[in-house]
Scaffold this motif. Structure first.
Motif, mmCIF file in Angstrom:
data_model
loop_
_atom_site.group_PDB
_atom_site.id
_atom_site.type_symbol
_atom_site.label_atom_id
_atom_site.label_comp_id
_atom_site.label_asym_id
_atom_site.label_seq_id
_atom_site.Cartn_x
_atom_site.Cartn_y
_atom_site.Cartn_z
ATOM 1 N N LEU A 322 0.833 -1.213 0.000
ATOM 2 C CA LEU A 322 0.000 0.000 0.000
ATOM 3 C C LEU A 322 0.864 1.257 0.000
ATOM 4 C CD1 LEU A 322 -2.768 -0.633 2.717
ATOM 5 C CD2 LEU A 322 -3.120 -0.356 0.256
ATOM 6 N N VAL A 323 1.893 1.231 0.864
ATOM 7 C CA VAL A 323 2.763 2.405 0.986
ATOM 8 C C VAL A 323 3.648 2.547 -0.246
ATOM 9 C CG1 VAL A 323 4.562 3.492 2.378
ATOM 10 C CG2 VAL A 323 2.711 2.247 3.505
ATOM 11 N N LEU B 218 -13.715 -5.242 -2.770
ATOM 12 C CA LEU B 218 -12.596 -6.024 -3.297
ATOM 13 C C LEU B 218 -11.293 -5.302 -2.978
ATOM 14 C CD1 LEU B 218 -13.963 -6.690 -6.918
ATOM 15 C CD2 LEU B 218 -14.321 -8.088 -4.863
ATOM 16 N N TYR B 219 -10.348 -6.033 -2.386
ATOM 17 C CA TYR B 219 -8.989 -5.510 -2.289
ATOM 18 C C TYR B 219 -8.151 -6.322 -3.276
ATOM 19 C CZ TYR B 219 -4.452 -4.001 -0.904
ATOM 20 O OH TYR B 219 -3.185 -3.469 -0.961
ATOM 21 N N LEU B 220 -7.788 -5.689 -4.378
ATOM 22 C CA LEU B 220 -7.150 -6.408 -5.485
ATOM 23 C C LEU B 220 -5.688 -5.994 -5.629
ATOM 24 C CD1 LEU B 220 -9.996 -5.967 -8.142
ATOM 25 C CD2 LEU B 220 -9.607 -7.925 -6.625
ATOM 26 N N GLU B 221 -4.839 -6.992 -5.726
ATOM 27 C CA GLU B 221 -3.429 -6.705 -6.028
ATOM 28 C C GLU B 221 -3.167 -6.892 -7.517
ATOM 29 O OE1 GLU B 221 -1.128 -9.090 -3.303
ATOM 30 O OE2 GLU B 221 -1.362 -7.603 -1.716
ATOM 31 N N THR B 222 -4.012 -7.656 -8.162
ATOM 32 C CA THR B 222 -3.896 -7.919 -9.587
ATOM 33 C C THR B 222 -5.287 -8.300 -10.081
ATOM 34 O OG1 THR B 222 -2.739 -9.234 -11.262
ATOM 35 C CG2 THR B 222 -3.390 -10.380 -9.258
ATOM 36 N N ILE B 223 -5.410 -8.533 -11.368
ATOM 37 C CA ILE B 223 -6.653 -9.121 -11.902
ATOM 38 C C ILE B 223 -6.217 -10.243 -12.829
ATOM 39 C CG2 ILE B 223 -8.716 -8.749 -13.304
ATOM 40 C CD1 ILE B 223 -8.670 -5.830 -12.343
ATOM 41 N N ILE B 244 -17.438 -2.516 -4.742
ATOM 42 C CA ILE B 244 -16.457 -1.439 -4.660
ATOM 43 C C ILE B 244 -15.074 -2.071 -4.598
ATOM 44 C CG2 ILE B 244 -18.092 0.139 -3.550
ATOM 45 C CD1 ILE B 244 -16.820 -0.404 -0.872
ATOM 46 N N ALA B 245 -14.071 -1.362 -5.056
ATOM 47 C CA ALA B 245 -12.749 -1.984 -5.139
ATOM 48 C C ALA B 245 -11.628 -0.994 -4.876
ATOM 49 C CB ALA B 245 -12.546 -2.605 -6.524
ATOM 50 N N TYR B 246 -10.609 -1.496 -4.201
ATOM 51 C CA TYR B 246 -9.309 -0.803 -4.127
ATOM 52 C C TYR B 246 -8.345 -1.680 -4.906
ATOM 53 C CZ TYR B 246 -5.205 1.559 -2.174
ATOM 54 O OH TYR B 246 -4.037 2.267 -2.016
ATOM 55 N N LYS B 247 -7.680 -1.117 -5.877
ATOM 56 C CA LYS B 247 -6.784 -1.908 -6.720
ATOM 57 C C LYS B 247 -5.365 -1.387 -6.574
ATOM 58 C CE LYS B 247 -5.162 -4.396 -10.209
ATOM 59 N NZ LYS B 247 -3.812 -3.814 -10.200
ATOM 60 N N LEU B 248 -4.494 -2.246 -6.072
ATOM 61 C CA LEU B 248 -3.082 -1.900 -5.964
ATOM 62 C C LEU B 248 -2.476 -1.810 -7.361
ATOM 63 C CD1 LEU B 248 -1.272 -1.719 -3.364
ATOM 64 C CD2 LEU B 248 -0.329 -3.888 -4.069
ATOM 65 N N GLY B 249 -1.363 -1.106 -7.460
ATOM 66 C CA GLY B 249 -0.647 -1.088 -8.729
ATOM 67 C C GLY B 249 -0.954 0.149 -9.541
ATOM 68 N N ASP B 269 -2.471 0.483 -15.393
ATOM 69 C CA ASP B 269 -3.477 0.866 -14.416
ATOM 70 C C ASP B 269 -4.668 1.566 -15.061
ATOM 71 O OD1 ASP B 269 -4.172 1.005 -11.514
ATOM 72 O OD2 ASP B 269 -4.348 3.108 -12.060
ATOM 73 N N ALA B 270 -4.403 2.348 -16.089
ATOM 74 C CA ALA B 270 -5.522 3.026 -16.747
ATOM 75 C C ALA B 270 -6.476 2.007 -17.352
ATOM 76 C CB ALA B 270 -4.995 3.972 -17.830
ATOM 77 N N ALA B 271 -5.917 0.910 -17.845
ATOM 78 C CA ALA B 271 -6.771 -0.134 -18.411
ATOM 79 C C ALA B 271 -7.580 -0.816 -17.316
ATOM 80 C CB ALA B 271 -5.910 -1.154 -19.153
ATOM 81 N N VAL B 272 -6.947 -1.013 -16.165
ATOM 82 C CA VAL B 272 -7.664 -1.609 -15.036
ATOM 83 C C VAL B 272 -8.808 -0.698 -14.604
ATOM 84 C CG1 VAL B 272 -7.445 -2.159 -12.585
ATOM 85 C CG2 VAL B 272 -5.745 -3.009 -14.208
ATOM 86 N N ALA B 273 -8.524 0.591 -14.534
ATOM 87 C CA ALA B 273 -9.571 1.540 -14.157
ATOM 88 C C ALA B 273 -10.734 1.454 -15.130
ATOM 89 C CB ALA B 273 -8.999 2.963 -14.136
#
Lengths: 684, 684
Positions: A322-323, B218-223, B244-249, B269-273
């Motif tokens: 996260l950080v 969703l807490y996502l580190e990847t998809i 709702i989602a928080y996506k790392l990366g 990341d723009a594609a993930v968004a």
């Protein structure tokens, strides 16, 4: 501390003008708060209708109150403030804080009332804090001279070595209560209200001398005195203190609200950012970072050469990510992420890994990310961090707690270690710490002596192009070959030394938009063509007073830029740099920096500016960006010439690397009499 | 719920394979947590060395354990997991959760081990959660089937109607503990670990049917499975739930860390968004907003036509400005800011003002900003907000507390009102609520039937330009006049119907970079010039197999764009739109959206894309942006053609308003056999 600072921050005899005996009223609060939080000096409640107020002897008027008075807190309504200030003047009270609203924040009538109050204060030698000011708190001195509702909290107030100067009174409460929940305390907390007289810059200058303060946090809704702020920040820096700031108005909506809320002025946020950076003030974008970052800045100096990388030690990879992700968004990398995993919560392992992180030459700072142990075993979870901080001081060290873990946060705070509740605040504070730079020095007067003379030679409010060229040339910007001639006959006499083809421009201060006026002709191949164009132009501009005609060889280069200078209402002198010519509208808006700039800052501005057309992308030639940076430094020196309001070179032609830049069109606008002198002190 | 979902989330008979009798060990924790938090079903500890474990009868092996087993939690080391899964298969255990790490996140050997475990599971009909998975928690069912350290918290766990699916196990702890501190509870909390079999999308699809859940966070580190995520999100939406989602990366550093942490793949990341938006998933950028925003989404639907404005009611103007400023940065205005001031903390006044704010047709949401009363008089401070929420439901209502005020936060949470601790979280959550849209429908197969045929006709892996033009024409993009001829003789036969000047291109799938290969000639004025150029080109390209030569009239327009389609590793099919031609490198990078797009989304993409050169700035002509949006819709339908990996029109010429667009150069790359089918289900 000066005597004014003592009277303001550490008064021993305080008059409460308009004190109320009704404990439920706002006007009773200051007295209640002072005694409740341990003030042991004299309180002089002033109220014509009571002999005692809340157990203290009251007086019908300031004039009737005995002995010297250090500080008057004026609690009466707006319409009676002028009279109360006059009474302060009679009693030689050095400083008065004014609670009432209904002044500059409340329209024209209020602004006029504020002027009258200020005039009374000036006439009587009374300095003012406010109006529209909730008061101030000096925690170590146990002076809660404020009606702030946060003072309902249980004594003692949390003491620390961070001062807070805030345009918003209520946010002092929010910050104090949030700090207390984290074990973070304060020295002085002062609201400034409408800043009719004393402003944030003045308080900053005073707190620069405060032995009880290491970090001065500013909560700013506007900047009314950019020069004063810059000077005060430089004093604080020189005194070994760090100044950090949260500045409202990053968005247009927020800026507008600040204006309506305290009668402030709006400026461009990018310019404000530039001013703060140049002033050696670390700006925080995350609200809680203003609270939590203080330990990162206490007794600290800016990093000499930041690598923009941190070392992370974690017991929980998920939270460290996260950080790291947030830091990445700020352009800060992770030199290493060491995941000790669950097994690694033992203090000795954390201390060893953090010690290595602190020693790592690849990083600027070390971050400890602590997982669930912070929630359930606070003592053990922070022990390793405390040990590492004690063993290896020097490099900034911060902690992020993944769970809700207030007790761990308090333990870290007690040890002076910056501890963050959110990844956003952690990353923002580290970013601010790494970005923090020493204040830039002012311009050397000798560097602008020639330019000052050139500005002095400008006949009108706006320079004509010949005059403007002279100003930029005096600053050290290449303006290229050019001849000024009166008419075609004069042209004939100098034609032999002209390099054709040439551009021709009519020179007049009355022609700010030359192209639209038909006052420019380009690519004239020989003297005859130039003379013909000159005659046509003369006929077209019949009625316009011309100084003459400018003839310049046509120039070629890699691309054009706009290099401008102006004085922002909040930020003061700034330079802007963006693409010039037809690209200007297609590319991102210009970059901005506070003027003056030294060479390194100018190079950074050139890097940050939207100048893709000069960077040699896809086989294009690369422009002379080093020469461009030198031109930026030169133009930025206009900051020292208060007589210049605005100036611009557009276009400035950037040639190939090693071949320099040349100003093709120049504009200089002189400041009016009073412009540039915006301090409230100049009010009548 | 399906029987799999029941076995996964609500098992009644649980085997703990590798349970430990040593309460200090991680492998003992699941059993301790289950009983401590009230599980009253059967626990079957499996351990060959103990008769009883922590007071429960133990069994030497799964085979020896009696009766049916709903769910096995495999706690043994990585090297013994395959054997344990095989035992699950023998006992027909429908689902097993695997704790051990040392699989795909740990390099090639680990990845191979993960494949073997998965193969054993597939062969035996066992579904897997993990490996590298900390387990799951079903709060209402009192199933704490997890070794998560957060379960050391005092029972009962905070129950609520928000589910959490997380790639990170430790962040489940962080979120649960932070939620608990705010009075926010959860239904199911599940970590997914390495997602060898069941992934976030599968769990989302299952929780879409959960009657105890309103919001799925969703807490996502990847998809790993964009198509599956999209389908599952559509199911949840159709079931009346919000995702709702928080996506790392968001940063490259964060993305890299996610890759190393869980063996994930990195995407743009723009594609993930874009994928999340198109899936009807509201993305939060602020970590705590993922926790605090849930009540804003519970039982809610997207706003039909957001005005992008909120109404603010405050008792403290300073703190309201914090929120307004942040909202402004997200492009959300304040329809009104009503400052009740200190005198306005009375519940009836707050309720009345908030009622008016909720009724205000100019705004999408109402925000209550509460000052120090929230700290000292929680009941009174939230009473007005509670009353307004009860009186006027419907419009999203949120609160921001300026001071540290956990008790007020809990009271608001108990009433289902979203309450935020930081201005950043408040603004981010409101932004996400206003941006939230329904999932976009998939492409109608009939719309791409012709294009599918055109793709089927492509001879090789890369289409030649004639084939690529055919694909785009079948999609509905204007490709303009063009003639394909074999040689100069053929040209002579059709020259009469050509509109000169023309462009000439050699057509071959072996010429992806035509300009560099000398396979393009522009501005050929007559048939003779075209024939000559064709002969030269033929000679220059000796050895290259050509389909023939393409002749196209030279086209004029306002400007060029790049319109592309590709399949992102994380986000799946996306379209990108940016400036074309020489401007491409000078202007900001292309905008991106998840494909397919409906007309409204395509118009938004056109608005968001860096196309200043088409917007009529400073006297330039305005391009036909409506036709461009139609072309975007057409190209985005390639999403439905799994046989296309990548496609691009560059340049697409945009003509004047009303005159349309025309594709000048086209590229189509076919997917290889397995591309486009990335789901783990396709692993052997």
């Amino acid at each position: 501390m000066t005597s004014l600072a003592r009277a303001l921050f550490a008064p021993r005899r305080i008059a409460l003008v308009g004190a109320s005996a009704d404990a439920s009223r706002l006007t009773a609060r200051a007295q209640i708060h002072l005694r409740r939080h341990g003030f042991d000096g004299d309180i002089l409640p002033i109220n014509p209708g009571a002999e005692t107020i809340l157990g203290e002897r009251a007086y019908p008027s300031l004039d009737a109150a005995p002995g010297p008075i250090d500080h008057a807190f004026i609690l009466v309504g707006a319409e009676r403030v002028e009279e109360a200030v006059a009474a302060c003047a009679r009693r030689q009270v050095p400083v008065a804080t004014i609670l009432a609203d209904g002044f500059a924040e409340a329209g024209a009538a209020g602004a006029a009332r504020q002027q009258r109050v200020l005039a009374a204060a000036r006439a009587g030698g009374v300095r003012l804090l406010g109006p529209n000011c909730i008061g101030l708190i000096n925690v170590p001195a146990r002076i809660a001279l404020s009606v702030n509702a946060v003072l309902a909290m249980e004594p003692p107030l949390p003491a620390g070595r961070t001062a807070l100067i805030s345009h918003s009174g209520s946010l002092i409460g929010a910050i104090l209560s949030r700090g207390a929940a984290r074990g973070l305390g304060y020295s002085v907390l002062a609201a400034t209200g409408n800043e009719a007289d004393l402003g944030a810059a003045d308080l900053l200058a005073m707190l620069a001398e405060d032995g009880g303060t290491d970090v001065i946090a500013l909560y700013l809704e506007t900047i009314r005195d950019p020069d004063g702020l810059r000077a005060a920040a430089a004093r604080a820096f020189a005194a070994g203190k760090a100044v950090i700031a949260y500045k409202l108005g990053r968005s247009a909506a927020g800026a507008a609200m600040a204006v309506s809320h305290t009668g402030a002025v709006a400026g461009a946020d990018a310019a404000v950012a530039a001013l703060l950076a140049a002033s050696g003030i670390a700006r925080l974008d995350d609200f809680e970072a203003l609270i939590e970052a203080a330990p990162l800045f206490a007794k600290a100096r800016p990093l000499a050469a930041p690598r923009r990388a941190v070392s992370v030690v974690t017991t929980t990879g998920g939270a460290a990510a996260l950080v790291v992700d947030r830091l990445g968004l700020a352009g800060i990398g992770a030199a290493e992420v060491r995941d000790l995993t669950l097994a690694g919560t033992r203090p000795d392992r954390v201390a060893a890994a953090l010690g290595a992180a602190v020693a790592d030459p690849r990083s600027d700072a070390a971050v400890a990310v602590i997982g669930s142990s912070a929630q359930f075993r606070p003592e053990e979870s922070v022990a390793g961090v405390l040990r590492a901080a004690a063993d290896a001081p020097g490099k900034p060290l911060a902690a992020f707690l993944a769970p809700d873990a207030p007790e761990s946060a308090r333990r870290l705070a007690a040890a002076g270690i910056a501890c963050f509740r959110t990844p956003e605040a952690a990353a923002d504070a580290l970013r601010a710490r790494l970005d923090w730079r020493a204040p830039l020095p002012p311009v050397d007067a000798g560097d602008v002596a020639q330019a000052r003379a050139a500005v002095g030679a400008i006949a009108g409010a706006v320079a004509d192009e010949w005059e403007a060229r002279g100003v930029f040339a005096a600053l050290g910007v290449t303006t290229g070959e050019a001849e000024l001639v009166a008419d075609p006959d004069a042209l004939a006499r100098i034609a032999a030394r002209l390099r054709f083809p040439v551009a021709l421009k009519a020179v007049s201060a009355a022609l700010p938009h030359k192209t639209e006026a038909g006052a420019v002709a380009l690519g004239l191949g020989d003297p005859a063509a130039a003379a013909a164009a000159m005659r046509e132009m003369r006929a077209r501009l019949a009625g316009v007073t011309l100084r003459g005609f400018l003839l310049m060889p046509m120039e070629r280069g890699v691309g054009e830029v706009l290099l401008g200078f102006r004085r922002d209402p909040q930020a003061g002198p700034v330079v802007v740099l963006g693409a010039g010519g037809v690209l200007a509208e297609l590319m991102p808006p210009p970059a901005i920096a506070a003027a003056p700039l030294a060479a390194a800052e100018a190079r950074r501005l050139v890097e940050a500016a939207p100048l893709a057309h000069l960077r040699g992308v896809r086989g294009r030639e690369r422009g002379d960006l080093a020469a461009l940076a030198e031109a930026v430094v030169a133009v930025s020196r206009l900051a020292a010439l208060a007589e210049v309001a605005e100036a611009e070179i557009n276009p400035l032609l950037v040639r190939r690397e090693g071949e320099g830049v040349v100003a093709l069109d120049a504009l200089v606008v002189r400041a009016e009499e009073r412009a540039g002198a915006r301090s409230n002190r100049d009010l009548p």
